[in-house]
Design a protein around this motif. Structure first.
Motif, PDB file in Angstrom:
ATOM      1  N   ILE A   1      14.934  79.590  41.339  1.00  0.00           N
ATOM      2  CA  ILE A   1      13.619  80.234  41.316  1.00  0.00           C
ATOM      3  C   ILE A   1      13.702  81.552  40.550  1.00  0.00           C
ATOM      4  O   ILE A   1      12.827  81.865  39.734  1.00  0.00           O
ATOM      5  CB  ILE A   1      13.112  80.472  42.752  1.00  0.00           C
ATOM      6  N   PHE A   2      14.766  82.316  40.804  1.00  0.00           N
ATOM      7  CA  PHE A   2      14.944  83.593  40.109  1.00  0.00           C
ATOM      8  C   PHE A   2      14.999  83.381  38.595  1.00  0.00           C
ATOM      9  O   PHE A   2      14.325  84.072  37.831  1.00  0.00           O
ATOM     10  CB  PHE A   2      16.230  84.276  40.586  1.00  0.00           C
TER      11      PHE A   2
ATOM     12  N   SER B   1      12.742  83.930  33.276  1.00  0.00           N
ATOM     13  CA  SER B   1      12.636  83.387  31.919  1.00  0.00           C
ATOM     14  C   SER B   1      11.190  83.283  31.463  1.00  0.00           C
ATOM     15  O   SER B   1      10.844  83.669  30.341  1.00  0.00           O
ATOM     16  CB  SER B   1      13.309  82.004  31.854  1.00  0.00           C
ATOM     17  N   VAL B   2      10.342  82.742  32.351  1.00  0.00           N
ATOM     18  CA  VAL B   2       8.930  82.551  31.991  1.00  0.00           C
ATOM     19  C   VAL B   2       8.234  83.894  31.814  1.00  0.00           C
ATOM     20  O   VAL B   2       7.485  84.105  30.850  1.00  0.00           O
ATOM     21  CB  VAL B   2       8.216  81.688  33.057  1.00  0.00           C
TER      22      VAL B   2
ATOM     23  N   LYS C   1      15.539  66.224  30.816  1.00  0.00           N
ATOM     24  CA  LYS C   1      16.128  67.339  30.081  1.00  0.00           C
ATOM     25  C   LYS C   1      15.196  68.537  29.968  1.00  0.00           C
ATOM     26  O   LYS C   1      15.555  69.556  29.367  1.00  0.00           O
ATOM     27  CB  LYS C   1      16.520  66.881  28.660  1.00  0.00           C
ATOM     28  N   MET C   2      14.002  68.414  30.523  1.00  0.00           N
ATOM     29  CA  MET C   2      13.025  69.494  30.437  1.00  0.00           C
ATOM     30  C   MET C   2      13.177  70.444  31.623  1.00  0.00           C
ATOM     31  O   MET C   2      13.266  70.002  32.771  1.00  0.00           O
ATOM     32  CB  MET C   2      11.600  68.927  30.426  1.00  0.00           C
ATOM     33  N   ASP C   3      13.226  71.717  31.341  1.00  0.00           N
ATOM     34  CA  ASP C   3      13.249  72.747  32.385  1.00  0.00           C
ATOM     35  C   ASP C   3      12.471  73.943  31.865  1.00  0.00           C
ATOM     36  O   ASP C   3      12.793  74.477  30.790  1.00  0.00           O
ATOM     37  CB  ASP C   3      14.688  73.155  32.717  1.00  0.00           C
ATOM     38  N   ILE C   4      11.457  74.352  32.584  1.00  0.00           N
ATOM     39  CA  ILE C   4      10.569  75.399  32.076  1.00  0.00           C
ATOM     40  C   ILE C   4      11.304  76.721  31.870  1.00  0.00           C
ATOM     41  O   ILE C   4      10.998  77.480  30.936  1.00  0.00           O
ATOM     42  CB  ILE C   4       9.354  75.588  33.012  1.00  0.00           C
TER      43      ILE C   4
ATOM     44  N   SER D   1      13.220  80.448  27.821  1.00  0.00           N
ATOM     45  CA  SER D   1      14.297  81.243  27.223  1.00  0.00           C
ATOM     46  C   SER D   1      14.404  80.977  25.727  1.00  0.00           C
ATOM     47  O   SER D   1      14.583  81.907  24.924  1.00  0.00           O
ATOM     48  CB  SER D   1      15.636  80.913  27.901  1.00  0.00           C
ATOM     49  N   LEU D   2      14.274  79.690  25.343  1.00  0.00           N
ATOM     50  CA  LEU D   2      14.308  79.325  23.927  1.00  0.00           C
ATOM     51  C   LEU D   2      13.159  79.977  23.165  1.00  0.00           C
ATOM     52  O   LEU D   2      13.345  80.534  22.072  1.00  0.00           O
ATOM     53  CB  LEU D   2      14.243  77.798  23.794  1.00  0.00           C
TER      54      LEU D   2
END
Length: 433
Positions: free
Chosen positions: A55-56, A61-62, A258-261, A266-267
């Motif tokens: 969660i952190f 990142s978002v 393979k998807m992670d928000i 970050s990308l």
């Protein structure tokens, strides 16, 4: 005995944080250490391991990526343009404020950021157009909340993370978060419509259009930021939606796995930095570190409560003591009263969400109903002057006189109105399902 001790610690953390103005999460970490290590015999490593790392990382990142749109003025400029284009229809201005706040918040600004720069604009519009302070305040507050609840925005991501931590599968968590967003979009529209069309609000507003200066167009950095934000939102939403629509497609399942928000954000943060869309130090400073500490600190204490069996005890008591049809309503009421003096994201949902799966399973209820009831109830009273939303709106008043006049309106009119609307909605939701 241990369960009572943990519950007392949660209450004490909230009370101490409210009283001392020190971050509740810090008190929660201290109690997690003292109770976990010295009362329950856990090792320090086990207690540290209760820090909700996923969660952190996701929130950090978002929020880092979305902060570029705040730092370079994209969101503020977008809000000015949307409000400007509604200058000829002042009677519909509350809806313009609501949808503007919703859109800006859904694009990642988050609840507090939207209120910080939209509340002063809204109060100024109230002075110029005759829009009541209650209507304007509820429109901007509801809009900021609703947009933040969008599945790829700040609150929506937190809700999904808390659900997954509570044992809800990823796809179900996505659908539950979507249900929360839709619910918190419908209720404000009904409340604002009632205020505008059933209380003579439209007649009270000035017949002539208010004077507004056309804002400057978006510059290159702001246009690029806007397109980058929309692209990220599309990618984040496309993967789970296609997986839900085509669950047996192996290729889509592989892509979705393979998807992670957090990693995607970050990308996109790296892309934003390479395109020089904002200053890295300012973007880092815009990350809501206090909120992160509060959410994760309370999360540690809740994990201690789960380890002690507290959540199961409370869930069992509610299952045996409250008729199933009243459980969502009770959850909503409890969340509303907790939200009067504490944060929905930092305290209410981390404390109540873990109770949902066992109660829903025991009573045969759809978990989505309980999740929706909790958030709807908690956010119903967020406009109270004692809560974060109401205090931000009060802080936007330009004079002490207007602040003194608005305080009782928020406390005795806006907060009760929001509570009643949430209560009716949760009751209808319960009986319909």
């Amino acid at each position: 005995m241990m369960s009572l001790l943990v519950v007392a610690a949660i209450v004490a953390a909230v009370a101490l944080g409210y009283r001392t103005k020190i971050n509740i999460g810090l008190f929660a970490i201290a109690f997690a250490y003292l109770i976990g290590c010295f009362a329950m015999g856990l090792s320090p490593s086990e207690v540290i391991g209760m820090w909700p790392l996923k969660i952190f990382f996701i929130i950090f990142s978002v929020c880092l990526f979305y902060s570029f749109a705040t730092v370079n003025g994209t969101l503020e400029k977008l809000a000015e343009h949307l409000i400007y284009h509604c200058r000829t229809v002042p009677q519909l201005l509350p809806f313009a404020v609501f949808f503007t706040a919703t859109l800006i918040s859904a694009m990642g600004a988050g609840y507090y950021t939207v209120l910080a720069f939209m509340a002063p604009i809204t109060l100024l519009l109230c002075e110029r157009t005759g829009m009541s302070l209650i209507t304007g305040g509820m429109a901007v507050n509801y809009g900021a909340l609703s947009g933040a609840n969008f599945v790829s925005s700040q609150s929506g991501i937190i809700f999904r993370g808390l659900m997954v931590n509570a044992g809800i599968p990823e796809n179900e968590a996505f659908l539950n978060a979507a249900g929360i967003f839709v619910s918190t979009l419908v209720i404000p529209l009904l409340v604002i419509s009632a205020l505008v069309f059933l209380t003579g609000h439209g007649k009270a507003m000035k017949a002539t259009a208010f004077v507004a200066t056309e804002p400057a167009p978006l510059n290159r950095e702001q246009k690029t930021t806007l397109w980058l934000t929309l692209t990220m939102m599309a990618i984040v939403l496309a993967a789970p939606i296609t997986q839900i629509l085509f669950p047996d497609n192996a290729t889509l399942s592989f892509i979705n796995s393979k998807m992670d928000i957090g990693l995607i954000a970050s990308l996109f943060s790296v892309i934003a930095l390479l395109l020089k869309l904002g200053d890295e130090r300012k973007a880092m400073a815009s990350v809501p570190w206090a909120t992160l500490i509060m959410i994760c600190g309370v999360g540690m204490l809740i994990s201690v409560a789960i380890k002690a069996g507290t959540i199961d005890v409370l869930a069992s008591w509610m299952s045996n003591s409250i008729p199933p049809i009243l459980v969502p309503i009770v959850f909503g009421i409890v969340a509303a009263f907790m939200s009067l003096f504490s944060s929905t994201l930092g305290v209410v949902t981390p404390a109540l969400f873990p109770m949902v799966p066992p109660i829903a399973s025991a009573l045969g209820l759809d978990p989505m109903i309980l999740f929706v009831a909790i958030v709807v109830g908690a956010q119903a009273t967020s406009i109270s002057p004692f809560s974060s939303g109401g205090s931000l709106i009060l802080g936007s008043c330009t004079t002490e006189q207007s602040r003194a006049a608005l305080f009782p309106q928020l406390l005795f009119r806006a907060a009760p109105l929001g509570f009643v609307a949430a209560l009716v909605f949760n009751a209808l939701l319960t009986f319909v399902y």
